[in-house]
Design a protein around this motif. Structure first.
Motif, PDB file in Angstrom:
ATOM      1  N   LYS A 151      42.394  55.450  57.108  1.00  0.00           N
ATOM      2  CA  LYS A 151      41.802  55.836  55.378  1.00  0.00           C
ATOM      3  C   LYS A 151      42.295  58.170  56.340  1.00  0.00           C
ATOM      4  CE  LYS A 151      36.863  57.093  55.141  1.00  0.00           C
ATOM      5  NZ  LYS A 151      35.740  56.399  55.268  1.00  0.00           N
ATOM      6  N   PRO A 152      42.174  57.923  54.993  1.00  0.00           N
ATOM      7  CA  PRO A 152      42.787  59.653  55.639  1.00  0.00           C
ATOM      8  C   PRO A 152      42.293  60.138  55.772  1.00  0.00           C
ATOM      9  CG  PRO A 152      43.026  58.932  52.908  1.00  0.00           C
ATOM     10  CD  PRO A 152      42.335  57.946  53.561  1.00  0.00           C
ATOM     11  N   TYR A 153      42.845  61.108  57.271  1.00  0.00           N
ATOM     12  CA  TYR A 153      42.433  62.094  57.965  1.00  0.00           C
ATOM     13  C   TYR A 153      43.154  64.015  57.537  1.00  0.00           C
ATOM     14  CZ  TYR A 153      46.058  61.249  60.618  1.00  0.00           C
ATOM     15  OH  TYR A 153      47.314  61.618  61.090  1.00  0.00           O
ATOM     16  N   ILE A 159      44.906  69.728  56.373  1.00  0.00           N
ATOM     17  CA  ILE A 159      46.282  69.063  55.652  1.00  0.00           C
ATOM     18  C   ILE A 159      45.595  67.361  55.409  1.00  0.00           C
ATOM     19  CG2 ILE A 159      47.796  68.645  54.322  1.00  0.00           C
ATOM     20  CD1 ILE A 159      47.191  71.148  53.729  1.00  0.00           C
ATOM     21  N   ALA A 160      45.441  66.323  53.846  1.00  0.00           N
ATOM     22  CA  ALA A 160      44.807  64.856  54.279  1.00  0.00           C
ATOM     23  C   ALA A 160      46.270  64.322  54.404  1.00  0.00           C
ATOM     24  CB  ALA A 160      44.438  64.816  52.830  1.00  0.00           C
ATOM     25  N   VAL A 161      46.433  63.279  55.197  1.00  0.00           N
ATOM     26  CA  VAL A 161      47.772  62.820  55.825  1.00  0.00           C
ATOM     27  C   VAL A 161      46.677  61.625  55.590  1.00  0.00           C
ATOM     28  CG1 VAL A 161      48.610  62.063  57.383  1.00  0.00           C
ATOM     29  CG2 VAL A 161      48.008  63.945  57.784  1.00  0.00           C
ATOM     30  N   VAL A 162      47.620  60.376  55.081  1.00  0.00           N
ATOM     31  CA  VAL A 162      47.547  59.436  54.084  1.00  0.00           C
ATOM     32  C   VAL A 162      48.992  58.289  54.998  1.00  0.00           C
ATOM     33  CG1 VAL A 162      47.696  57.469  52.980  1.00  0.00           C
ATOM     34  CG2 VAL A 162      47.233  60.139  51.832  1.00  0.00           C
ATOM     35  N   ASN A 163      48.570  57.273  55.813  1.00  0.00           N
ATOM     36  CA  ASN A 163      49.536  56.422  56.882  1.00  0.00           C
ATOM     37  C   ASN A 163      49.044  55.445  56.690  1.00  0.00           C
ATOM     38  OD1 ASN A 163      50.700  58.711  58.241  1.00  0.00           O
ATOM     39  ND2 ASN A 163      48.398  58.425  60.163  1.00  0.00           N
ATOM     40  N   ILE A 164      49.937  54.595  56.067  1.00  0.00           N
ATOM     41  CA  ILE A 164      50.554  52.976  56.283  1.00  0.00           C
ATOM     42  C   ILE A 164      51.238  52.161  55.987  1.00  0.00           C
ATOM     43  CG2 ILE A 164      50.958  52.039  54.086  1.00  0.00           C
ATOM     44  CD1 ILE A 164      50.566  54.215  51.223  1.00  0.00           C
ATOM     45  N   LEU A 165      50.675  51.142  56.892  1.00  0.00           N
ATOM     46  CA  LEU A 165      51.075  50.043  57.628  1.00  0.00           C
ATOM     47  C   LEU A 165      51.704  49.290  56.666  1.00  0.00           C
ATOM     48  CD1 LEU A 165      52.076  48.648  60.604  1.00  0.00           C
ATOM     49  CD2 LEU A 165      49.668  48.343  60.661  1.00  0.00           C
TER      50      LEU A 165
END
Length: 269
Positions: A151-153, A159-165
Motif C-alpha cells: 500500500k503506497p506510503y 512523496i508517495a512511494v509505490v513498491n511492487i513484489l
C-alpha cells in the motif's frame, strides 16, 4: 447427527484496513464421512467475496452468504477452501464471519458450526504512513506467480512511494508490469531491477518491461508519485495494475494485488 465426525474453523486476519482485500481459509475436518456437502459462510455487509479455492465445489454468493456445494465431497479426511474478500472503502468497526457445514449421507446427516470469527476494520486514508503498514503476513503468501503492491506510503519528503513484489519462481524471459496511477501525479522510477521504465502522462500508465526477467525468484520494483500543481484532495487515490509474462508459448496475466504489508519483512520470512 449434530457435529459428529465433522468440525470446521474459519481463519482470517483479526485486523484489516478499509478498502483492502484479504484471504479467508475455512478448514473442514470430516473424518471418513462422504456424500453430499454444503458450506455456508455469512458475509457481513460491506464485504464483497470472490472465489479462490473451492476444492471442486460449486461457489455461489447471493449478496448475503457464500454457498459452496459438493455432490461428492473431496476424499480427504480434512480439506481447506479459501476465498478472497474486498472491504468497502468506508467500512469501520468489527465484523463477524459465521459459517456452517452440512453433509448428507445414506446413513444420516451431519452438521457443524464454526466458531464466529471477528475482523476489526480500521478506516484509513488511501495513502498510508509507514507505521500504519501492518497485516497478518501468513494470509498474503499466495502460491504460484503473484504480484503484490505494498500500500503506497508517504516518505520523509511527503512523496508517495509505490513498491511492487513480483514472485515468479523459475520463470525467465519476457515480463511486463503496467499500472494506471491517479490523475494529477507524475511517476518517476526508483528501483527498476534491470527493466525499461516508461511513464506515459497522457494515459497515466507506468510500465516496466523486461525482455529477460531477473534470475532471482522474487524481486521488487519501485516508483514515486509527485503531485502536479493544483488541488488533489477530492481525487481518489487508486492504483490498478497487471503483471504480464510468458510461460512457454502462452502469454499470461496476473492482477497486481494491493496489501498493507512491509515488503522487507515479507521477504525476510
Amino acid at each position: 447427527m449434530f457435529g459428529q465426525s465433522l468440525s470446521m474453523n474459519i481463519m482470517a486476519p483479526e485486523r484489516i484496513y478499509s478498502g483492502t482485500d484479504f484471504i479467508v481459509n475455512v478448514n473442514i475436518n470430516k473424518g471418513n464421512v462422504d456424500g453430499f456437502g454444503r458450506l455456508l459462510i455469512k458475509i457481513p455487509s460491506g464485504f464483497t467475496p470472490f472465489e479462490k479455492v473451492s476444492q471442486n465445489g460449486k461457489f455461489e454468493f447471493d449478496g448475503e452468504q457464500i454457498k459452496i456445494v459438493w455432490l461428492n465431497l473431496p476424499s480427504e479426511k480434512g480439506f481447506t477452501v479459501s476465498f478472497g474478500v474486498k472491504a468497502a472503502p468506508n467500512m469501520e468497526g468489527y465484523q463477524v464471519f459465521r459459517g456452517e457445514m452440512s453433509i448428507g449421507t445414506e446413513n444420516g446427516s451431519y452438521r457443524a458450526e464454526a466458531r464466529p470469527h471477528i475482523v476489526t476494520v480500521e478506516k484509513t486514508d488511501n495513502i498510508a504512513t509507514g507505521d500504519e503498514v501492518k497485516i497478518e503476513y501468513s494470509y498474503i503468501k499466495e502460491k504460484g506467480v503473484t504480484a503484490i503492491r505494498q500500500k503506497p506510503y508517504l516518505d520523509d519528503n511527503n512523496i508517495a512511494v509505490v513498491n511492487i513484489l513480483v514472485s515468479k519462481g523459475q520463470l525467465s524471459g519476457f515480463g511486463k508490469i503496467e499500472e494506471t496511477i491517479p490523475p494529477g501525479y507524475i511517476a518517476e522510477a526508483k528501483v527498476s531491477n534491470s527493466a525499461i521504465f516508461v511513464f506515459n502522462k497522457s494515459n497515466r500508465k507506468v510500465k516496466y518491461l523486461w525482455m529477460n526477467m531477473p534470475a532471482v525468484n522474487q524481486f521488487v520494483v519501485s516508483y514515486i508519485l509527485k503531485p502536479e500543481e493544483g488541488r488533489l484532495e477530492n481525487i481518489p487515490f487508486i492504483i490498478t495494475g497487471e503483471f504480464m509474462y510468458a510461460e512457454g508459448s502462452t502469454s499470461k496475466t496476473k492482477e497486481i494485488i494491493e496489501r498493507n504489508i512491509e515488503l522487507e519483512k515479507l521477504l525476510s520470512e
